[in-house]
Scaffold this motif. Sequence first.
Motif, PDB file in Angstrom:
ATOM      1  N   LEU A 181      -5.779   5.837   3.374  1.00 44.89           N
ATOM      2  CA  LEU A 181      -7.180   5.935   2.130  1.00 44.89           C
ATOM      3  C   LEU A 181      -6.776   7.200   1.939  1.00 44.89           C
ATOM      4  O   LEU A 181      -6.401   7.484   0.091  1.00 44.89           O
ATOM      5  CB  LEU A 181      -8.512   5.901   2.562  1.00 44.89           C
ATOM      6  N   LEU A 182      -6.535   8.319   2.427  1.00 49.19           N
ATOM      7  CA  LEU A 182      -5.872   9.695   1.391  1.00 49.19           C
ATOM      8  C   LEU A 182      -4.932   9.721   0.915  1.00 49.19           C
ATOM      9  O   LEU A 182      -4.238  10.426  -0.082  1.00 49.19           O
ATOM     10  CB  LEU A 182      -6.437  10.801   2.645  1.00 49.19           C
ATOM     11  N   VAL A 196       3.370  11.620   0.856  1.00 48.88           N
ATOM     12  CA  VAL A 196       2.195  11.317   1.983  1.00 48.88           C
ATOM     13  C   VAL A 196       1.790  10.009   2.616  1.00 48.88           C
ATOM     14  O   VAL A 196       2.519   9.682   3.505  1.00 48.88           O
ATOM     15  CB  VAL A 196       0.829  11.400   1.291  1.00 48.88           C
ATOM     16  N   ALA A 197       2.748   8.705   1.552  1.00 42.75           N
ATOM     17  CA  ALA A 197       2.790   7.954   1.896  1.00 42.75           C
ATOM     18  C   ALA A 197       3.837   7.302   2.760  1.00 42.75           C
ATOM     19  O   ALA A 197       3.815   6.991   4.014  1.00 42.75           O
ATOM     20  CB  ALA A 197       3.046   6.974   1.219  1.00 42.75           C
ATOM     21  N   ALA A 198       5.543   8.143   2.703  1.00 47.45           N
ATOM     22  CA  ALA A 198       6.113   7.992   3.778  1.00 47.45           C
ATOM     23  C   ALA A 198       5.820   8.534   5.339  1.00 47.45           C
ATOM     24  O   ALA A 198       6.201   8.096   6.096  1.00 47.45           O
ATOM     25  CB  ALA A 198       7.709   9.009   3.125  1.00 47.45           C
ATOM     26  N   ALA A 199       5.508   9.616   5.233  1.00 45.95           N
ATOM     27  CA  ALA A 199       4.738  10.092   6.490  1.00 45.95           C
ATOM     28  C   ALA A 199       3.961   9.144   7.294  1.00 45.95           C
ATOM     29  O   ALA A 199       3.963   9.200   8.552  1.00 45.95           O
ATOM     30  CB  ALA A 199       3.904  11.385   5.817  1.00 45.95           C
ATOM     31  N   VAL A 200       3.362   8.892   6.862  1.00 49.95           N
ATOM     32  CA  VAL A 200       2.309   8.358   7.361  1.00 49.95           C
ATOM     33  C   VAL A 200       3.240   6.964   7.754  1.00 49.95           C
ATOM     34  O   VAL A 200       2.317   6.437   9.188  1.00 49.95           O
ATOM     35  CB  VAL A 200       1.234   7.473   6.063  1.00 49.95           C
ATOM     36  N   TRP A 201       3.674   6.233   6.576  1.00 46.96           N
ATOM     37  CA  TRP A 201       4.835   5.335   7.860  1.00 46.96           C
ATOM     38  C   TRP A 201       5.384   5.507   8.539  1.00 46.96           C
ATOM     39  O   TRP A 201       5.480   4.929   9.900  1.00 46.96           O
ATOM     40  CB  TRP A 201       5.522   4.693   6.487  1.00 46.96           C
ATOM     41  N   VAL A 221      -1.492   1.556   7.521  1.00 49.98           N
ATOM     42  CA  VAL A 221       0.079   1.610   6.612  1.00 49.98           C
ATOM     43  C   VAL A 221      -0.025   0.780   5.104  1.00 49.98           C
ATOM     44  O   VAL A 221       0.944   0.715   3.745  1.00 49.98           O
ATOM     45  CB  VAL A 221       1.095   0.275   7.580  1.00 49.98           C
ATOM     46  N   ALA A 222      -1.216   0.003   5.044  1.00 46.13           N
ATOM     47  CA  ALA A 222      -0.950  -0.785   3.814  1.00 46.13           C
ATOM     48  C   ALA A 222      -1.439  -0.302   2.490  1.00 46.13           C
ATOM     49  O   ALA A 222      -1.223  -0.021   1.320  1.00 46.13           O
ATOM     50  CB  ALA A 222      -1.598  -2.134   3.793  1.00 46.13           C
ATOM     51  N   LEU A 223      -2.662   0.573   2.786  1.00 46.02           N
ATOM     52  CA  LEU A 223      -3.265   1.267   1.956  1.00 46.02           C
ATOM     53  C   LEU A 223      -2.470   2.408   1.855  1.00 46.02           C
ATOM     54  O   LEU A 223      -2.264   3.392   0.035  1.00 46.02           O
ATOM     55  CB  LEU A 223      -4.558   1.432   2.495  1.00 46.02           C
ATOM     56  N   ALA A 224      -1.590   3.285   2.421  1.00 50.13           N
ATOM     57  CA  ALA A 224      -0.995   4.590   1.661  1.00 50.13           C
ATOM     58  C   ALA A 224      -0.428   4.531   0.623  1.00 50.13           C
ATOM     59  O   ALA A 224      -0.114   5.625   0.261  1.00 50.13           O
ATOM     60  CB  ALA A 224      -0.205   4.907   3.034  1.00 50.13           C
TER      61      ALA A 224
END
Length: 377
Positions: A181-182, A196-201, A221-224
Motif C-alpha cells: 500500500l505504501l 519502491v515497487a521493485a524493492a517490495v517484489w 506484491v499486487a498492490l506495490a
Amino acid sequence: MEDLAFRRAAPALAVFAAVRLLGVGVLALWSAAAGTSPHTLLSARWDSLWYARIAAQGYGYEVVLPSGAVHSNLAFFPLLPWLERLVAAPTGLSYGSAGLVVSAVAGLAAAWGIFAVAALVCAERIPGAAPRRAGVFAVAVWAALPVGIVQSMAYSESLFTALAAWSLYAALRGRWPAAGLLAAAAGLTRPVGAAVAAAVWVAAALAWRRGERSWRMAVGVALAPAGAAGYALWVGVHTGGGPTAYLDVQGGWGNGFDGGRAFARFIGAKLASGSVAAGVGLIAGVALVLWLYALCVRQRQPATLLVYCGIVVALALCASGYFGSKPRLLLPAFPLLLPAAVALARARTGRAVAVLGAVALASAVYGAFWLNGSGPP
C-alpha cells in the motif's frame, strides 16, 4: 515494534527539525538581505507552482515553448496536489502554503522512517554499530545534505521519501499489505515510485525462497505497482495516447532514460567550454555517489535496500534532461548515507556533533544561496 516507538525515534526527529529550522532560518536572513520572500521561494516557484495549479484546477494545463516542446502538467503525479487540496480546504491556506504543511509533516515522517530502517539494518547486519545512534545520525546526515532545503519546499521529495522509507521498512519486516500500500502511494507521488515497487517484489521473492507463502504477500506484491501503473494508464486514457502516453508527456519536457549519454555529453561540454571546475565537480559528484553505493554493497545492506537505491541512482544519473536537478533527484536515496551514519555513530560524540554541525551550517548557507539564485529546476 521497538523501531516504531516515538520515544525511541524522538532524538532523530528533534535533530531533523533542528537542521531544517536552521536551513529555513538562514534562508530568511539571506532573503531579508536580498529583498526576496522566503515564503515565495519555498512555496511558489518552479515545480511548486505546477503542483499548486493542479490542486486548484486539475490536469489539462500545458505550456508550448517557442521550440514547439510541450510542457504538460500531466508530468506531475497527483498525490501531493491531492494532499494540498485536503489541507487547504479546512484551513483556508493557499495551495502553495498547504504544500509547505504537507512537506513539513512528510519530512518528519521521512525522518522517522529513515531512523527505523537504519536502526533495523544496523541491528541485523552491521556488528558493532549501535542501532539507535546510527539511526539518529542517518537522519541527521539526510537532513543536512547540500540540497536539504528541498525538504522544506512545497515539493514531493519529502513525501516520496517518507512513503518509500516506510514501505521498505514494512517489506523488511514482512508486513506485506502495508509495504504494498505504501509503495502504491509512493507510485502516485513520483515516477521513481517504480523503485519502491521493485524493492517490495525483491523482498517478497527472497521471502518466497525462504519458504514463506501467504495471501498477505500476494496482496503486497499486487498492490506495490498499482499507484504508478494506475496513473500511467489514466494518462493514456485521458490523452488518448495509450499505455506509453506518460513517456510522451515526459518527452515533451526533454526527459527520458538514455543510460547517461546526455549527462556525459553535458559534462563534456562543460569541460570543453572552459568550465573545468564545474565539469570536474560533476565527475567527482558522480564518482562519490557510485563509491557510496559500493560501500552499501560492502556493508551488506539487504537486497531490498540495494535494489531500491540502485534504481533511484540509475534513474537520477541516467535521465536525459534537467541536469541541474540531479542532486535533488538523489534525495530519496537515503540508504547511500548509512555508511556515513555508521562511521559517525562509532566516533566520539563531540567530534560527530561538530562535524554534523559544520555540515548542517554549510548546507543551510548553500540552500539560501541556491534558492536566491538558480534554484531547483
